[in-house]
Design a protein around this motif. Structure first.
Motif, short mmCIF file in Angstrom:
data_model
loop_
_atom_site.label_atom_id
_atom_site.label_comp_id
_atom_site.label_asym_id
_atom_site.label_seq_id
_atom_site.Cartn_x
_atom_site.Cartn_y
_atom_site.Cartn_z
N ILE A 119 54.98 120.68 34.99
CA ILE A 119 55.33 121.30 33.70
C ILE A 119 54.15 121.20 32.75
O ILE A 119 53.65 120.11 32.47
CB ILE A 119 56.58 120.60 33.09
N ARG A 120 53.71 122.35 32.24
CA ARG A 120 52.60 122.38 31.30
C ARG A 120 53.04 122.71 29.87
O ARG A 120 52.29 122.48 28.93
CB ARG A 120 51.56 123.42 31.76
N LEU A 121 54.21 123.28 29.74
CA LEU A 121 54.74 123.63 28.43
C LEU A 121 56.23 123.30 28.41
O LEU A 121 57.00 123.81 29.23
CB LEU A 121 54.53 125.13 28.15
N LEU A 122 56.61 122.42 27.50
CA LEU A 122 58.02 121.99 27.41
C LEU A 122 58.60 122.45 26.09
O LEU A 122 58.06 122.14 25.02
CB LEU A 122 58.09 120.47 27.52
N PHE A 123 59.69 123.21 26.17
CA PHE A 123 60.41 123.63 24.97
C PHE A 123 61.62 122.72 24.76
O PHE A 123 62.44 122.57 25.68
CB PHE A 123 60.90 125.07 25.12
N ALA A 150 48.02 115.61 26.66
CA ALA A 150 46.90 115.78 27.58
C ALA A 150 47.30 116.63 28.78
O ALA A 150 46.46 117.31 29.38
CB ALA A 150 46.40 114.42 28.05
N ARG A 151 48.57 116.59 29.11
CA ARG A 151 49.03 117.35 30.28
C ARG A 151 50.07 118.40 29.92
O ARG A 151 50.11 119.48 30.51
CB ARG A 151 49.64 116.38 31.30
N THR A 152 50.92 118.10 28.93
CA THR A 152 52.05 118.99 28.60
C THR A 152 52.15 119.20 27.10
O THR A 152 52.22 118.23 26.34
CB THR A 152 53.37 118.38 29.11
N ARG A 153 52.16 120.47 26.69
CA ARG A 153 52.38 120.78 25.28
C ARG A 153 53.90 120.82 25.03
O ARG A 153 54.65 121.36 25.86
CB ARG A 153 51.76 122.14 24.96
N VAL A 154 54.36 120.28 23.92
CA VAL A 154 55.79 120.26 23.61
C VAL A 154 56.03 121.07 22.33
O VAL A 154 55.36 120.84 21.31
CB VAL A 154 56.31 118.82 23.42
N VAL A 155 56.94 122.02 22.39
CA VAL A 155 57.25 122.93 21.28
C VAL A 155 58.75 122.95 21.10
O VAL A 155 59.49 122.77 22.08
CB VAL A 155 56.72 124.35 21.59
N SER A 156 59.23 123.16 19.90
CA SER A 156 60.68 123.22 19.68
C SER A 156 61.06 124.54 19.02
O SER A 156 60.26 125.16 18.31
CB SER A 156 61.14 122.06 18.79
N TYR A 157 62.29 124.96 19.25
CA TYR A 157 62.88 126.08 18.53
C TYR A 157 64.40 125.98 18.63
O TYR A 157 64.93 125.21 19.43
CB TYR A 157 62.37 127.43 19.04
N SER A 158 65.09 126.76 17.82
CA SER A 158 66.55 126.73 17.82
C SER A 158 67.14 127.91 18.59
O SER A 158 66.73 129.06 18.38
CB SER A 158 67.08 126.76 16.38
N GLY A 159 68.08 127.61 19.45
CA GLY A 159 68.85 128.67 20.14
C GLY A 159 70.29 128.66 19.68
O GLY A 159 71.16 129.19 20.37
N SER A 160 70.53 128.06 18.55
CA SER A 160 71.90 127.91 18.05
C SER A 160 72.55 129.26 17.79
O SER A 160 71.95 130.14 17.20
CB SER A 160 71.88 127.10 16.75
N THR A 227 48.87 128.29 30.16
CA THR A 227 47.44 128.04 30.00
C THR A 227 46.68 129.32 29.66
O THR A 227 45.47 129.27 29.45
CB THR A 227 46.86 127.43 31.28
N ALA A 228 47.38 130.46 29.64
CA ALA A 228 46.72 131.76 29.37
C ALA A 228 47.22 132.35 28.06
O ALA A 228 47.40 133.57 27.94
CB ALA A 228 46.98 132.72 30.52
N LEU A 229 47.44 131.51 27.05
CA LEU A 229 47.88 132.03 25.75
C LEU A 229 46.80 132.95 25.17
O LEU A 229 45.62 132.59 25.16
CB LEU A 229 48.16 130.87 24.79
#
Length: 440
Positions: A119-123, A150-160, A227-229
């Motif tokens: 996992i490289r991107l965790l929402f 260093a290994r995984t970017r963590v981002v948050s958002y709401s799906g409420s 990794t290709a943003l």
């Protein structure tokens, strides 16, 4: 400018509270606004197509067992494969306040990333239980990014579901990614960004068309891998592939990118207008544009002709759910000869839909928001040949002898561009053919 209501206006009224419809105008046409009980999926449903697109991302829903059951039912969990979404379920000790929610999230994320190093991107995805709304997921994401960044970017958002319809889950997800997009160098040539989740095959088709027109610097958001943003800057011009990305567009414009006004790429007319907006912005001459698009336009026109015999003259009624209603109604009316009775949409973004609204027939009732009982009454009175609605309304209407099309299927299916125009028309023709076959 947007017609999107304030959040409090989008909530169902308290029991016993009347919800009177109001009438406004949208351009030179009347607009019916309703703020009553509405029937839509929540924003968590967007994970179903987003997790397939961003192949090294993982979506961790912070929610209840109801959230977990929704995702299992809607997505059809692959029990023999490693899924890319899951639900961190609130347990009794969380509800009783005996455990610190932030500590629990840290523990679950650490365990997840230890088990899934790919996992490289965790929402972190918020949901609508009141216990989840109280949790500051943005703070949790910042803290976890420092630990695992260093290994995984963590981002948050709401799906409420209290804040979004189901397609707005994608909008919230992409808007959360925009601050992490790298900045384009000031001396770089202008580039084109296509915004909105597209199946890979459709993305490749559009990429080839842009390349043949001479637009070499084209990127897509979301990308296939985190990794290709794509880099963005003042020279970035972006096209929306979906009509429900208002917040994402606003965030991109705040970073200096500029939106290209265009209809949405459904059917021959919409796809040609969408591609033409890019061609005009990048100085593609008319001869080149016609040469590149002619084969696709001809194939799409032939494919639509096969479905026209089934759809022409039929009357269609749209309930508000996916926010695709307005461009799809334009496609059905102008390219397949259907008659739109009512076109309902959860929210109406006038600026993003200006080109579509100009192409709608004046006779169709345009409505924003929903009072589901009133709208059902209008639908029953009109007796349309086809109703486009959510799953919750489809079964009762079918039982009353009204043919329906699930609007969520239109979000899951490849429907953009020339090559998919025939398939898009067939999605509307199929319920009518099924009804005819079952008729005694």
């Amino acid at each position: 400018m947007t017609c999107r209501p304030a959040l409090s206006d989008s909530h169902p009224p308290e029991p016993g509270t009347p919800s009177s419809p109001s009438f406004g105008v949208c351009g030179d046409r009347p607009l019916l606004r309703e703020r009553g009980q509405h029937e839509v999926f929540c924003g968590l449903a967007g994970i179903i197509w987003l997790h397939r697109k961003i192949q090294d991302a993982f979506f961790l829903i912070i929610g209840s067992r109801t959230c977990a059951h929704l995702m299992q039912s809607a997505a059809g969990v692959m029990i023999f494969a490693e899924p890319r979404f899951a639900t961190a379920v609130l347990e009794e000790q969380d509800l009783a306040g005996l455990a610190d929610a932030q500590d629990e999230i840290d523990r679950v994320v650490a365990r997840l990333l230890e088990r899934r190093p790919d996992i490289r991107l965790l929402f972190l995805v918020g949901s609508c239980p009141s216990e989840v709304i109280k949790i500051d997921l943005q703070r949790a994401a910042l803290r976890l990014s420092k630990v695992h960044g260093a290994r995984t970017r963590v981002v948050s958002y709401s799906g409420s579901g209290l804040e979004t319809t189901f397609t707005q889950g994608e909008d919230a997800c992409l808007a959360a990614l925009v601050p992490d997009l790298p900045s384009a160098a000031a001396d770089e040539a202008p580039d084109l960004l296509v915004v909105g989740t597209l199946p890979d095959v459709v993305e490749d088709q559009f990429g080839r068309l842009f390349a043949e027109m001479g637009i070499a610097r084209t990127a897509f958001l979301p990308p296939r891998r985190s990794t290709a943003l794509p880099a963005i800057g003042p020279k970035t011009r972006f096209l929306l592939a979906q009509p429900f990305l208002g917040d994402t567009a606003r965030c991109l414009e705040a970073r200096g990118a500029r939106r290209l006004a265009a209809p949405f790429p459904f059917g021959v007319e919409g796809t040609t207008g969408w591609l033409a907006a890019a061609a005009q912005a990048f100085g593609v001459d008319d001869l080149t544009f016609r040469r590149v698009t002619a084969p696709g336009r001809e194939r799409a026109a032939r494919a639509l002709e096969r479905q026209r015999a089934t759809l022409e003259g039929k009357r269609v009624f749209f309930f508000p759910e996916s926010q695709l209603e307005i461009p799809l109604a334009r496609f059905l009316v102008r390219e397949l000869g259907m008659e739109a009775i009512e076109i309902g949409t959860p929210y109406l973004h006038r600026a993003h839909l200006a080109e579509e609204l100009a192409l709608l027939p004046a006779t169709a009732l345009l409505s924003e928001g929903q009072d589901v009982d009133r709208q059902l009454d209008r639908c029953r009175a009109a007796r349309p040949d086809l109703v486009v609605c959510g799953l919750g309304l489809a079964n009762p209407l079918e039982a009353e002898g009204i043919t329906t099309k699930w609007s969520i299927e239109l979000v899951f299916s490849p429907i953009h561009g020339y090559e998919q125009a025939g398939d898009l028309a067939e999605l509307f023709a199929r319920p009518l053919l099924r009804r005819a076959l079952l008729k005694v």
